[in-house]
Enzyme design. Sequence first.
Site, PDB file in Angstrom:
ATOM      1  N   LYS A  70     -37.792   0.797  -9.006  1.00 14.18           N
ATOM      2  CA  LYS A  70     -36.918   0.493 -10.148  1.00 14.18           C
ATOM      3  C   LYS A  70     -35.926  -0.638  -9.852  1.00 14.18           C
ATOM      4  CE  LYS A  70     -37.279   4.849 -12.641  1.00 14.18           C
ATOM      5  NZ  LYS A  70     -36.598   5.978 -13.279  1.00 14.18           N
ATOM      6  N   ASP A 106     -34.076   5.152 -19.575  1.00 10.82           N
ATOM      7  CA  ASP A 106     -33.799   6.519 -19.091  1.00 10.82           C
ATOM      8  C   ASP A 106     -32.520   7.085 -19.719  1.00 10.82           C
ATOM      9  OD1 ASP A 106     -35.982   6.977 -17.447  1.00 10.82           O
ATOM     10  OD2 ASP A 106     -34.996   6.185 -15.653  1.00 10.82           O
TER      11      ASP A 106
HETATM   12  P1  NAP Z   1     -33.060   9.852  -6.265  1.00  7.29           P
HETATM   13  O1  NAP Z   1     -32.824   8.378  -6.458  1.00  7.29           O
HETATM   14  O2  NAP Z   1     -33.762  10.365  -5.064  1.00  7.29           O
HETATM   15  O3  NAP Z   1     -31.586  10.525  -6.354  1.00  7.29           O
HETATM   16  C1  NAP Z   1     -31.294  11.869  -6.064  1.00  7.29           C
HETATM   17  C2  NAP Z   1     -29.955  11.938  -5.341  1.00  7.29           C
HETATM   18  O4  NAP Z   1     -29.570  13.297  -5.197  1.00  7.29           O
HETATM   19  C3  NAP Z   1     -30.026  11.349  -3.928  1.00  7.29           C
HETATM   20  O5  NAP Z   1     -28.830  10.668  -3.652  1.00  7.29           O
HETATM   21  C4  NAP Z   1     -30.161  12.613  -3.082  1.00  7.29           C
HETATM   22  O6  NAP Z   1     -29.766  12.462  -1.738  1.00  7.29           O
HETATM   23  C5  NAP Z   1     -29.227  13.540  -3.823  1.00  7.29           C
HETATM   24  N1  NAP Z   1     -29.438  14.944  -3.495  1.00  7.29           N
HETATM   25  C6  NAP Z   1     -30.552  15.555  -3.002  1.00  7.29           C
HETATM   26  N2  NAP Z   1     -30.342  16.876  -2.853  1.00  7.29           N
HETATM   27  C7  NAP Z   1     -29.082  17.126  -3.277  1.00  7.29           C
HETATM   28  C8  NAP Z   1     -28.288  18.304  -3.382  1.00  7.29           C
HETATM   29  N3  NAP Z   1     -28.751  19.493  -3.020  1.00  7.29           N
HETATM   30  N4  NAP Z   1     -27.035  18.169  -3.877  1.00  7.29           N
HETATM   31  C9  NAP Z   1     -26.543  16.982  -4.225  1.00  7.29           C
HETATM   32  N5  NAP Z   1     -27.235  15.822  -4.140  1.00  7.29           N
HETATM   33  C10 NAP Z   1     -28.492  15.889  -3.673  1.00  7.29           C
HETATM   34  O7  NAP Z   1     -33.832  10.433  -7.512  1.00  7.29           O
HETATM   35  P2  NAP Z   1     -33.818   9.899  -9.037  1.00  7.29           P
HETATM   36  O8  NAP Z   1     -34.783   8.819  -9.200  1.00  7.29           O
HETATM   37  O9  NAP Z   1     -32.386   9.667  -9.411  1.00  7.29           O
HETATM   38  O10 NAP Z   1     -34.411  11.190  -9.784  1.00  7.29           O
HETATM   39  C11 NAP Z   1     -33.735  12.433  -9.756  1.00  7.29           C
HETATM   40  C12 NAP Z   1     -34.535  13.463 -10.531  1.00  7.29           C
HETATM   41  O11 NAP Z   1     -34.576  13.100 -11.905  1.00  7.29           O
HETATM   42  C13 NAP Z   1     -36.002  13.596 -10.084  1.00  7.29           C
HETATM   43  O12 NAP Z   1     -36.373  14.947 -10.127  1.00  7.29           O
HETATM   44  C14 NAP Z   1     -36.748  12.810 -11.158  1.00  7.29           C
HETATM   45  O13 NAP Z   1     -38.080  13.264 -11.323  1.00  7.29           O
HETATM   46  C15 NAP Z   1     -35.906  13.139 -12.376  1.00  7.29           C
HETATM   47  N6  NAP Z   1     -36.048  12.170 -13.469  1.00  7.29           N
HETATM   48  C16 NAP Z   1     -36.467  12.663 -14.666  1.00  7.29           C
HETATM   49  C17 NAP Z   1     -36.604  11.800 -15.729  1.00  7.29           C
HETATM   50  C18 NAP Z   1     -37.046  12.357 -17.055  1.00  7.29           C
HETATM   51  O14 NAP Z   1     -37.442  11.569 -17.927  1.00  7.29           O
HETATM   52  N7  NAP Z   1     -36.988  13.645 -17.257  1.00  7.29           N
HETATM   53  C19 NAP Z   1     -36.335  10.428 -15.593  1.00  7.29           C
HETATM   54  C20 NAP Z   1     -35.890   9.963 -14.336  1.00  7.29           C
HETATM   55  C21 NAP Z   1     -35.763  10.862 -13.286  1.00  7.29           C
HETATM   56  P3  NAP Z   1     -30.953  12.237  -0.620  1.00  7.29           P
HETATM   57  O15 NAP Z   1     -31.737  11.048  -1.081  1.00  7.29           O
HETATM   58  O16 NAP Z   1     -30.191  11.995   0.636  1.00  7.29           O
HETATM   59  O17 NAP Z   1     -31.779  13.499  -0.628  1.00  7.29           O
END
Ligand code: NAP
Length: 285
Positions: A70, A106
Amino acid sequence: MIDQFTLRMGLIGNPLGHSLSALMHNRTLACMGLNGIYLPMEIAPPYLGQAVLGLRALSFTGVNVTIPYKQDVIPYLDELSSEAQACQAVNLIQHRDGRLIGHNTDGRGFMASLLEEGVGRLNHVIIIGAGGAARAVVYELARAGTAQVDILDVVLERAMDLAEFVKGTAPVQARGHLMDQGRLTALYPTADLVVNCTPVGMHPGVGNSPVNSLEGMKPEGVAYDLIYNPPFTRFLGMARNQRLHTINGSAMLVHQGALTLKILTGADPPVAFMKEVINHAIAPA
Ligand code: NAP
């Protein structure tokens, strides 16, 4: 029939095994009676630049972009929408008049899902996880007038950076915190909405939750999990035990997909049909 007029669309990312986008978009294009195709394209990192620049040569109408590209696609684009520019993340590349334009649907998809669920003005929101999805969500919440946002992440700097970012985009009180259940519980009583923006609880780690409890949330509070597979996560199970209004990520997926089709084809997509396709695909067997 696939011919020289077929609108070429798709998704680039790596890996793509989890994605339901091709299913949703191909079924929707057929339902709309459009001559279009949507291809999942797993791109190896060394070929990302060639793949993006090749969209022009191959006359693609546009492609969605997912993990982990992204941010990485941005240097190859000619222009960014205001949302993509602000969030420095692109989930849609539109090819128009020879130019590659980056969008981010998003955040708007998230807001559309709140509206659909009848969730009105939000004064205080808690965001768990400070990654790319959280950035798009927080940006739109702040623009919509949310007064206070508390962001928690396992890496304090990430939470604080996101808080600083959002304060620069709208008049909002934003604070970053290290993820900690005690801190979270202290924030619950005033929160209108708590959003899981981490992948914790997503298939196959379905027994996991980023929080130990949602006890202390107001009875009229809302718990939103961006995860859509499984449709009912452990986090949402805790919310249901507290009798909170629960929302999963399928509506956001559908609405960001509908915005994608609107931008790429100019036509209004059948949102209810798209939802049916996704709900059927994620329904437990
Ligand atoms: P990402 O970039 O990996 O961000 C997640 C963040 O949360 C990272 O900083 C991670 O740290 C942190 N984290 C992990 N475990 C945690 C905990 N227990 N407590 C607090 N923080 C924690 O992921 P993303 O791209 O933002 O996506 C996040 C989620 O949203 C995914 O499940 C994705 O599938 C979903 N999503 C859904 C849609 C939809 O249309 N429904 C769209 C976009 C994303 P670390 O990297 O150090 O683990």
